[in-house]
Enzyme design. Structure first.
Site, PDB file in Angstrom:
ATOM      1  CG  ASP A  17      96.214  58.736 -29.476  1.00 41.33           C
ATOM      2  OD1 ASP A  17      97.412  58.879 -29.797  1.00 41.33           O
ATOM      3  OD2 ASP A  17      95.293  58.670 -30.306  1.00 41.33           O
ATOM      4  CG  ASP A  48     104.937  54.044 -27.082  1.00 38.54           C
ATOM      5  OD1 ASP A  48     104.438  53.483 -28.080  1.00 38.54           O
ATOM      6  OD2 ASP A  48     106.163  54.272 -26.981  1.00 38.54           O
ATOM      7  CE1 TYR A  66      99.446  52.075 -42.266  1.00 37.36           C
ATOM      8  CE2 TYR A  66      98.819  51.361 -44.472  1.00 37.36           C
ATOM      9  CZ  TYR A  66      98.472  51.829 -43.213  1.00 37.36           C
ATOM     10  OH  TYR A  66      97.145  52.037 -42.905  1.00 37.36           O
ATOM     11  CE  LYS A  87      97.677  49.565 -40.324  1.00 33.29           C
ATOM     12  NZ  LYS A  87      96.970  49.701 -39.033  1.00 33.29           N
ATOM     13  CB  THR A 134      94.733  60.055 -47.173  1.00 32.85           C
ATOM     14  OG1 THR A 134      93.696  60.733 -46.456  1.00 32.85           O
ATOM     15  CG2 THR A 134      94.586  58.554 -46.999  1.00 32.85           C
TER      16      THR A 134
END
Length: 269
Positions: free
Chosen positions: A37, A63, A174, A178, A212
């Site tokens: 991470d 990265d 996004y 995905k 979220t």
């Protein structure tokens, strides 16, 4: 207990959210963990959580969109633990600013769907695809090379989204990233199956996480969102990690090229 006893798992995006939950859940079942991470302090929290569960853990600043970083973290896993048995590609961003150097929610959502599409900057599109899609490809390739070289019949778990199949569940960059992860998963499953490497995806629904947080700060939008979920609530990162554990373990030994949806019934309509 012990479903992953003696296994080594690399988790990209392991410093928080779904990635951290996977690290903790896998450690509970006997796996040693490599956390990849960008967020050092948060990653140390994950390391501590794994060690409290009696397993070993190490961290490499990575990265996800960098071929060099990705290759280095896989080499680090081999040098430290001698194997890679499980890969989870949990590194991901909702918007370009979400990768700004600290774990936190993305920028507020543009409410007008026309402007959200027509005014989306190219740089944002590119950064989201670089991290979410290209980053997944790099991690899968690098881990698979080691699995093949060492003769490990491993399990690779990509993190997609309900947005891979439902455009209203995410913005253009996004959702497309995905959807690409889902097709990449199927391609990898076909290519790596002869080596005994299983590749599956998880397509989470609306999970209580940094991604979220913006929605949860807008009650009207949150209620609209929950109206599309049969169980009427957000999911937890641990519930996603439980699905990842199934795919990582021998319980799913005849699964490959599939996507599981811990989504609370989002796809019941």
């Amino acid at each position: 207990m012990g479903q992953l006893e003696g296994k080594v798992a690399v988790v990209t995006g392991g410093a928080g959210g779904i990635g951290r939950a996977c690290c903790e859940r896998f450690a509970e079942e006997g796996a040693d963990i490599v956390v990849a991470d960008l967020f050092d302090e948060a990653a140390m929290d994950t390391i501590e959580a794994v060690e409290k569960r009696g397993r070993r853990a190490t961290y490499m600043r990575t990265d996800a969109s960098s071929p060099t970083d990705t290759g280095t973290v896989m080499q680090h896993a081999i040098d430290t633990f001698g194997a890679i048995d499980v890969l989870v590609t949990a590194a991901g961003i909702a918007t370009a600013d979400h990768a700004g150097g600290r774990p936190g929610p993305p920028a507020p959502i543009e409410r007008d769907p026309i402007r959200r599409f027509t005014d989306s900057p190219l740089a944002e599109w590119q950064r989201v695809l670089d991290v979410n899609l290209t980053g997944t490809l790099l991690a899968v390739q690098a881990a698979a090379r080691w699995m093949v070289a060492l003769g490990r019949r491993g399990s690779i778990i990509t993190i997609a989204s309900i947005a891979a199949k439902h455009p209203e569940a995410g913005g253009p960059a996004y959702s497309v990233s995905k959807a690409g992860v889902w097709m990449l998963t199927k391609q990898a499953a076909l290519a790596l199956g002869p080596a005994g490497i299983r590749v599956n995806a998880i397509g989470p629904g609306f999970i209580e996480s940094n991604m979220t947080a913006v929605l949860r700060g807008m009650p009207e939008l949150e209620q609209q969102l929950l109206g599309s979920v049969a169980l009427g609530r957000l999911g937890s990162a641990r519930e996603v990690a439980n699905a990842a554990l199934f795919l990582a373990s021998d319980q799913s030994s005849y699964f490959t090229g599939e996507m599981l949806h811990p989504d609370g019934g989002f796809y019941t309509d």
